[in-house]
Scaffold this motif. Structure first.
Motif, PDB file in Angstrom:
ATOM      1  N   GLN A 394       0.897  -1.230  -0.252  1.00  0.00           N
ATOM      2  CA  GLN A 394       0.055  -0.003   0.089  1.00  0.00           C
ATOM      3  C   GLN A 394       0.811   1.220  -0.172  1.00  0.00           C
ATOM      4  N   VAL A 395       1.812   1.243  -0.892  1.00  0.00           N
ATOM      5  CA  VAL A 395       2.660   2.358  -1.119  1.00  0.00           C
ATOM      6  C   VAL A 395       2.067   3.556  -1.912  1.00  0.00           C
ATOM      7  N   LYS A 396       1.957   4.704  -1.366  1.00  0.00           N
ATOM      8  CA  LYS A 396       1.541   5.671  -2.118  1.00  0.00           C
ATOM      9  C   LYS A 396       2.404   6.109  -3.303  1.00  0.00           C
ATOM     10  N   GLY A 397       2.030   6.418  -4.355  1.00  0.00           N
ATOM     11  CA  GLY A 397       2.750   7.019  -5.454  1.00  0.00           C
ATOM     12  C   GLY A 397       3.057   5.708  -6.373  1.00  0.00           C
ATOM     13  N   GLY A 398       3.353   5.986  -7.576  1.00  0.00           N
ATOM     14  CA  GLY A 398       3.655   4.776  -8.459  1.00  0.00           C
ATOM     15  C   GLY A 398       5.129   4.461  -8.773  1.00  0.00           C
ATOM     16  N   PRO A 399       5.361   3.425  -9.654  1.00  0.00           N
ATOM     17  CA  PRO A 399       6.708   2.798  -9.578  1.00  0.00           C
ATOM     18  C   PRO A 399       7.721   4.001  -9.908  1.00  0.00           C
ATOM     19  N   THR A 400       7.386   4.784 -10.492  1.00  0.00           N
ATOM     20  CA  THR A 400       8.362   5.877 -10.986  1.00  0.00           C
ATOM     21  C   THR A 400       8.320   7.182 -10.079  1.00  0.00           C
ATOM     22  N   THR A 401       7.611   7.101  -8.869  1.00  0.00           N
ATOM     23  CA  THR A 401       7.685   8.218  -7.904  1.00  0.00           C
ATOM     24  C   THR A 401       9.148   7.999  -7.174  1.00  0.00           C
ATOM     25  N   TYR A 402       9.691   9.173  -6.972  1.00  0.00           N
ATOM     26  CA  TYR A 402      11.009   9.140  -6.216  1.00  0.00           C
ATOM     27  C   TYR A 402      10.661   8.988  -4.856  1.00  0.00           C
ATOM     28  N   ASN A 410       5.486   5.705   4.209  1.00  0.00           N
ATOM     29  CA  ASN A 410       5.452   5.254   3.009  1.00  0.00           C
ATOM     30  C   ASN A 410       6.996   4.779   2.472  1.00  0.00           C
ATOM     31  N   GLN A 411       7.860   5.524   2.793  1.00  0.00           N
ATOM     32  CA  GLN A 411       9.382   5.493   2.643  1.00  0.00           C
ATOM     33  C   GLN A 411       9.646   4.231   3.396  1.00  0.00           C
ATOM     34  N   GLN A 412       9.475   4.073   4.567  1.00  0.00           N
ATOM     35  CA  GLN A 412       9.566   2.594   5.358  1.00  0.00           C
ATOM     36  C   GLN A 412       9.048   1.477   4.615  1.00  0.00           C
ATOM     37  N   LYS A 413       7.941   1.560   4.114  1.00  0.00           N
ATOM     38  CA  LYS A 413       7.226   0.301   3.353  1.00  0.00           C
ATOM     39  C   LYS A 413       8.089   0.052   2.225  1.00  0.00           C
ATOM     40  N   ASP A 425      15.102 -15.354   6.633  1.00  0.00           N
ATOM     41  CA  ASP A 425      14.446 -16.071   7.806  1.00  0.00           C
ATOM     42  C   ASP A 425      14.615 -15.270   8.974  1.00  0.00           C
ATOM     43  N   VAL A 426      15.422 -14.200   9.027  1.00  0.00           N
ATOM     44  CA  VAL A 426      15.397 -13.367  10.207  1.00  0.00           C
ATOM     45  C   VAL A 426      15.283 -11.893   9.698  1.00  0.00           C
ATOM     46  N   VAL A 427      14.453 -11.095  10.390  1.00  0.00           N
ATOM     47  CA  VAL A 427      14.330  -9.770  10.088  1.00  0.00           C
ATOM     48  C   VAL A 427      14.584  -8.937  11.367  1.00  0.00           C
ATOM     49  N   LEU A 428      15.789  -8.050  11.005  1.00  0.00           N
ATOM     50  CA  LEU A 428      16.059  -7.172  12.054  1.00  0.00           C
ATOM     51  C   LEU A 428      15.647  -5.695  11.777  1.00  0.00           C
ATOM     52  N   LEU A 429      14.692  -5.131  12.901  1.00  0.00           N
ATOM     53  CA  LEU A 429      14.252  -3.782  12.529  1.00  0.00           C
ATOM     54  C   LEU A 429      14.653  -2.879  13.606  1.00  0.00           C
ATOM     55  N   ASP A 430      15.334  -1.910  13.186  1.00  0.00           N
ATOM     56  CA  ASP A 430      15.530  -0.796  14.349  1.00  0.00           C
ATOM     57  C   ASP A 430      15.069   0.425  14.148  1.00  0.00           C
ATOM     58  N   GLU A 431      14.308   0.586  15.115  1.00  0.00           N
ATOM     59  CA  GLU A 431      13.145   1.884  15.247  1.00  0.00           C
ATOM     60  C   GLU A 431      12.368   1.925  14.042  1.00  0.00           C
ATOM     61  N   PRO A 432      11.685   0.900  13.933  1.00  0.00           N
ATOM     62  CA  PRO A 432      10.821   0.857  12.492  1.00  0.00           C
ATOM     63  C   PRO A 432       9.746   1.854  12.283  1.00  0.00           C
ATOM     64  N   THR A 433       9.243   2.270  13.422  1.00  0.00           N
ATOM     65  CA  THR A 433       7.975   3.234  13.449  1.00  0.00           C
ATOM     66  C   THR A 433       8.750   4.752  13.651  1.00  0.00           C
ATOM     67  N   LYS A 434       9.880   4.967  13.756  1.00  0.00           N
ATOM     68  CA  LYS A 434      10.212   6.309  13.914  1.00  0.00           C
ATOM     69  C   LYS A 434       9.972   7.438  13.103  1.00  0.00           C
ATOM     70  N   GLY A 435       9.159   8.303  13.440  1.00  0.00           N
ATOM     71  CA  GLY A 435       8.838   9.392  12.479  1.00  0.00           C
ATOM     72  C   GLY A 435       7.450   8.992  11.638  1.00  0.00           C
ATOM     73  N   MET A 442       0.234   1.509  12.607  1.00  0.00           N
ATOM     74  CA  MET A 442      -0.468   0.354  12.693  1.00  0.00           C
ATOM     75  C   MET A 442      -0.215  -0.577  11.442  1.00  0.00           C
ATOM     76  N   ASN A 443      -0.205   0.127  10.317  1.00  0.00           N
ATOM     77  CA  ASN A 443       0.147  -0.528   9.190  1.00  0.00           C
ATOM     78  C   ASN A 443       1.385  -1.428   9.132  1.00  0.00           C
ATOM     79  N   ILE A 444       2.535  -0.764   9.787  1.00  0.00           N
ATOM     80  CA  ILE A 444       3.686  -1.439   9.944  1.00  0.00           C
ATOM     81  C   ILE A 444       3.747  -2.598  10.995  1.00  0.00           C
ATOM     82  N   TYR A 445       2.922  -2.205  11.991  1.00  0.00           N
ATOM     83  CA  TYR A 445       2.567  -3.198  12.890  1.00  0.00           C
ATOM     84  C   TYR A 445       2.061  -4.363  12.582  1.00  0.00           C
TER      85      TYR A 445
END
Length: 507
Positions: A394-402, A410-413, A425-435, A442-445
């Motif tokens: 659910q990223v806003k902007g199309g494939p060619t959006t910077y 949306n940047q985080q997604k 197999d392993v995912v490491l997330l450092d402050e995944p919801t900062k800013g 809630m979407n990131i959660y």
């Protein structure tokens, strides 16, 4: 909080302001008044117009329609210099720190200006050393040397350094634009103390944020923007966080299901043994498939060192890392991804994506080999997968959006999609919801929970105790490079985590 219902002194008046860009209306007929000695929070989801309003108040942009009035300033605020002269001070989400300047030079940055140009560094008068230390102490930086370079500071310290300028620049209106997004809980008390001091001095404080605990701890009133329009202005004492979040996104926010303990019956997906790297010392832990492990600690506790050393971003002095029984010796993030580990950095804007790449280019950056034959990329196959990822996350902007033009959520997604395409197999997330605002958070959660549901082992580093308890099955608390406690959400509170992180107390 102060009751200003009887006598109010207007600090600024926004009258019918609109701001339009090509194809986008960022603000639509907004009228809002700020008062001296009051904290006015401006809340809204990403793209609601919060930062646009702050930039207009600070003279960085001009309204398309409407006007902004500052008592005692009888002309439009036509630029940042006008804003400064009118008594308006803006603190950005991204701290304005000059890397090659010392801490002291960054504190007194405006005072070093001459004819609009910053003089060469090294010109802070010697007699300002004591004053600099006093200023730093007021924002919790008493242990930071005035001679350190700006580039040596992490995100939280950089933000507090930027806030130190409130102590040396005269102002009647203070705009805090998401300035707590990079700070952690131990520094928030310094921000809160600063805001209380500003309020007592009669300054009008505008606090742009989506972090409800912070808004309710400092604001007198809350103005809610949605899709560029002012939805409502409410007294903080007369509302609740749930009501404000509903105003922000137009619907009630559904709570995610509380996490439960994951059984340790099978073999761990990730095992870390006696790891020493950076600020982290002799760290050992394991994570089961389908488990979200939280690591909570204060700035400097070694949180990020753990993830960075596991993922090949930082060398380790000793210790071993195994993924599903295989020893991993990653020398780079790409090397780690090839061995089953994905790492999302704390600083997504500097390390998470390539700023001059589009969403599509960033999303497939780590997995180009999946679309290549003998080094030749199959663009049709790649573009088809990019379209699927845009929809899936659910990223806003199309494939060619910077990617750099997107909101933080949306940047985080985009960054998450990039690394999960490597099928780790392993995912490491450092402050995944900062800013990130409440809706995107809630979407990131939900994404994190879905990773666990798919059997991934997830490690989340967070500086928010509430987030750790909401998201993680189990939480390890770090203090001065060592684990000092283990907690489960069902039997723990935010106070338990904070107390352990500060004093090493587990009871």
């Amino acid at each position: 909080m102060s009751d200003q219902s009887s006598t109010k002194t207007v600090a600024f008046d926004v009258v019918g302001v609109s701001k339009k860009y090509p194809g986008v209306t960022a603000l639509d007929d907004v009228s809002l008044t700020g008062y001296a000695g009051e904290v006015l929070a401006i809340c809204g989801a990403n793209g609601a117009g919060k930062s646009t309003l702050a930039r207009l108040l600070a003279g960085q942009e001009q309204p398309t329609d409407g006007s902004i009035h500052i008592p005692g300033w009888d002309k439009p605020v036509s630029g940042p210099a006008d804003a400064a002269d009118a008594g308006i001070l803006l603190m950005h989400q991204e701290p304005m720190i000059i890397d090659d300047f010392s801490v002291a030079e960054n504190v007194w940055l405006r005072g070093l200006s001459s004819a609009g140009k910053v003089r060469p560094w090294g010109l802070v008068p010697r007699n300002r050393t004591k004053a600099t230390r006093e200023v730093l102490a007021k924002v919790g930086l008493q242990d930071v040397s005035p001679d350190r370079l700006g580039r040596e500071l992490g995100p939280g310290l950089r933000q507090m350094l930027a806030l130190s300028r409130t102590q040396v620049n005269e102002h009647s209106v203070l705009l805090l634009d998401e300035t707590t997004a990079s700070t952690t809980e131990e520094h928030f008390k310094d921000v809160l103390a600063l805001v209380e001091k500003e309020r007592s001095a009669g300054v009008s404080v505008v606090f742009v944020s989506h972090r409800m605990p912070e808004v309710f701890s400092m604001a007198d009133r809350i103005a809610v923007l949605r899709n560029g329009r002012l939805v409502d202005v409410v007294a903080t004492r007369d509302t609740t966080p749930a009501e404000v979040m509903t105003l922000m996104i137009g619907q009630a926010v559904s709570a995610i299901e509380a996490p439960t303990t994951v059984s340790a019956g099978g073999a761990p997906a990730l095992t870390v043994n006696a790891l020493t790297s950076g600020s982290a010392t002799d760290i050992s832990f394991s994570v089961q498939p389908g488990e979200v492990l939280g690591i909570y600690g204060l700035v400097g506790s070694g949180r990020s060192s753990i993830l960075r050393s596991i993922s090949g971003n930082q060398s380790r002095d000793s210790g071993t890392v195994t993924v599903s029984g295989r020893v991993v010796r990653a020398k780079s993030p790409g090397d780690a991804a090839a061995q089953g580990i994905a790492y999302l950095t704390e600083d997504r804007r500097r390390e998470g994506f390539v700023k001059d790449f589009t969403n599509g280019e960033n999303m497939t950056l780590a997995t180009l080999k999946h679309f290549s034959t003998f080094g030749i990329i199959n663009r049709r196959k790649e573009n088809a997968r990019i379209s699927e990822l845009i929809s899936e996350y659910q990223v806003k902007g199309g494939p060619t959006t910077y990617t750099r033009t997107l909101s933080g959520g949306n940047q985080q997604k985009v960054v998450i999609a990039k690394w999960l395409e490597a099928r780790p197999d392993v995912v490491l997330l450092d402050e995944p919801t900062k800013g990130i605002d409440v809706g995107a958070r809630m979407n990131i959660y939900q994404i994190v929970r879905s990773l666990a549901d798919d059997g991934k082992a997830v490690v989340v580093v967070t500086s928010e105790a509430e987030e750790a308890l909401m998201l993680c099955n189990r939480i390890l608390v770090l203090k001065e490079g060592r684990f000092v406690g283990e907690f489960t959400p069902a039997t723990s509170t935010t106070d338990d985590l904070i107390r352990a992180s500060l004093a090493g107390e587990t009871a």
